[in-house]
Motif scaffolding. Structure first.
Motif, PDB file in Angstrom:
ATOM      1  N   GLY A   1      -5.019 -24.585  -5.998  1.00  0.00           N
ATOM      2  CA  GLY A   1      -4.588 -24.733  -4.606  1.00  0.00           C
ATOM      3  C   GLY A   1      -5.428 -25.764  -3.896  1.00  0.00           C
ATOM      4  O   GLY A   1      -5.865 -26.759  -4.501  1.00  0.00           O
TER       5      GLY A   1
ATOM      6  N   CYS B   1       2.239 -27.952   7.416  1.00  0.00           N
ATOM      7  CA  CYS B   1       2.366 -28.993   6.410  1.00  0.00           C
ATOM      8  C   CYS B   1       1.245 -30.017   6.567  1.00  0.00           C
ATOM      9  O   CYS B   1       0.938 -30.442   7.686  1.00  0.00           O
TER      10      CYS B   1
ATOM     11  N   THR C   1       2.544 -31.775   1.937  1.00  0.00           N
ATOM     12  CA  THR C   1       2.387 -30.548   1.161  1.00  0.00           C
ATOM     13  C   THR C   1       2.583 -29.364   2.090  1.00  0.00           C
ATOM     14  O   THR C   1       1.869 -29.222   3.081  1.00  0.00           O
TER      15      THR C   1
ATOM     16  N   THR D   1       2.145 -25.547   3.049  1.00  0.00           N
ATOM     17  CA  THR D   1       1.042 -24.650   2.721  1.00  0.00           C
ATOM     18  C   THR D   1       1.307 -23.224   3.174  1.00  0.00           C
ATOM     19  O   THR D   1       2.107 -22.981   4.077  1.00  0.00           O
TER      20      THR D   1
ATOM     21  N   ASP E   1      -1.328 -19.541   3.682  1.00  0.00           N
ATOM     22  CA  ASP E   1      -2.725 -19.132   3.701  1.00  0.00           C
ATOM     23  C   ASP E   1      -3.077 -18.236   2.519  1.00  0.00           C
ATOM     24  O   ASP E   1      -2.460 -17.196   2.321  1.00  0.00           O
TER      25      ASP E   1
ATOM     26  N   THR F   1       4.635 -26.674  -2.384  1.00  0.00           N
ATOM     27  CA  THR F   1       4.000 -25.615  -1.611  1.00  0.00           C
ATOM     28  C   THR F   1       2.757 -25.108  -2.334  1.00  0.00           C
ATOM     29  O   THR F   1       2.816 -24.773  -3.516  1.00  0.00           O
ATOM     30  N   LYS F   2       1.617 -25.060  -1.616  1.00  0.00           N
ATOM     31  CA  LYS F   2       0.358 -24.666  -2.247  1.00  0.00           C
ATOM     32  C   LYS F   2      -0.419 -23.705  -1.354  1.00  0.00           C
ATOM     33  O   LYS F   2      -0.366 -23.821  -0.123  1.00  0.00           O
TER      34      LYS F   2
ATOM     35  N   VAL G   1      -3.776 -22.380   0.463  1.00  0.00           N
ATOM     36  CA  VAL G   1      -4.888 -23.149   1.028  1.00  0.00           C
ATOM     37  C   VAL G   1      -5.911 -22.216   1.655  1.00  0.00           C
ATOM     38  O   VAL G   1      -5.562 -21.199   2.261  1.00  0.00           O
TER      39      VAL G   1
END
Length: 325
Positions: free
Chosen positions: A153, A217, A248, A250, A252, A270-271, A273
């Motif tokens: 991530g 984003c 990207t 995101t 939480d 989508t990652k 973070v």
């Protein structure tokens, strides 16, 4: 200390901006200097040796305050002499009221320039007890923890300083070469651990829609239309096509992937973070705005100060463990 020797790719140019004469009763309310280009990073104030009382410069940044007593600085010795102070241009400052005499100063704008004859490093010499002295070891320990982003991530650090952005031309990778103070030391710590970093601007999707989750984003550039999508299909279209490869999406960490009917093709953008240096509200400080901000010493519609994030790409834990084995 504003400047110290090092390995920066930039040199510095000082350009005379203004002669200021403050007489009895004169002052300047708290403000930040108007950015005059995305390569401007600071200001230099030279105090000429004229006798005066009052007129101190007060600096404030992130809850800290310091005072430069110009009257004492130019009268501390028997013979007349000047004094100077340099500071980052996004730092709030004010001139207190002059009680007597005349306070005369020359103000210079400080700019980065390419192709230096002699390299400089715009860092700050760390003081004893500075937490950034141990940031590399702390980050290394964090990444060695299996429960931290086990599938990989991002780490997102809200930078300490704001940076001038000219929407039509600023390239964030160029800004990364001009980081200031603690921000520069943070990037150096990441580099020492061979971590891949980049600068991003954070936007939040604010419009009412059929989304049940907050959409944030990280963008590679200043954008003007992210918040215009009125429904989830428009948002997906924008992220997949208009902004493809530039952003990207995101969520939480350690929350799960948003349980919402997003297009499957969107998942790869989508990652998870982990946020640093920001409260829950401050994470969203770059919510989309169409208007430019004006600054204290002169209105400016071309270049604006922006909050930026230093984003660190984190590999899955198994890969991290193998690289340190």
């Amino acid at each position: 200390m504003l400047l110290r020797g090092g390995d920066s790719e930039k040199s510095i140019k000082a350009q005379l901006y203004k002669l200021n004469v403050y007489g009895p009763g004169s002052f300047f309310k708290a403000h930040v200097d108007t950015p005059r280009g995305d390569n401007m990073f600071g200001s230099l104030v030279v105090v000429l040796p004229t006798k005066h009382e009052g007129g101190s410069l007060v600096f404030r940044h992130r809850g800290q305050e310091c005072v430069f007593d110009t009257a004492a600085a130019v009268s501390s010795e028997a013979t007349p002499h000047g004094a100077f102070v340099a500071f980052f241009s996004d730092v709030e400052h004010e001139v207190l009221e002059v009680k007597s005499g005349y306070r005369v100063t020359l103000t210079y704008n400080l700019y980065f320039v390419d192709h230096p004859k002699q390299s400089v490093n715009l860092g700050v010499a760390p003081a004893a007890g500075d937490p950034l002295l141990d940031v590399a070891s702390a980050m290394s320990e964090l990444l060695a923890t299996p429960s931290v982003l086990p599938k990989g991530g991002l780490l997102a650090f809200r930078l300490w300083h704001k940076y001038p952005i000219t929407p039509s031309k600023t390239i964030l990778s160029d800004v990364s070469k001009c980081l200031k103070g603690a921000d520069k030391r943070l990037k150096e710590a990441c580099t020492s651990l061979s971590l891949k970093t980049s600068l991003k601007i954070l936007y939040k999707y604010q419009e009412k829609s059929d989304l049940d989750v907050e959409v944030a984003c990280l963008f590679d550039s200043y954008e003007t239309g992210f918040a215009k999508h009125s429904h989830v299909d428009g948002l997906i279209y924008g992220l997949l096509y208009r902004y493809k490869g530039k952003c990207t999406l995101t969520y939480d960490f350690p929350e799960e992937y948003p349980d919402v009917d997003l297009n499957d093709r969107l998942i790869k953008y989508t990652k998870p973070v982990l946020w640093f240096n920001a409260s829950k509200n401050e994470q969203r400080i770059n919510q989309f705005q169409t208007k430019y901000m004006a600054y204290g010493n002169e209105a400016q519609l071309d270049t604006i100060y922006h909050d930026l994030y230093l984003v660190v790409e984190v590999q899955p834990f198994e890969e991290r463990a193998e690289s340190t084995a």
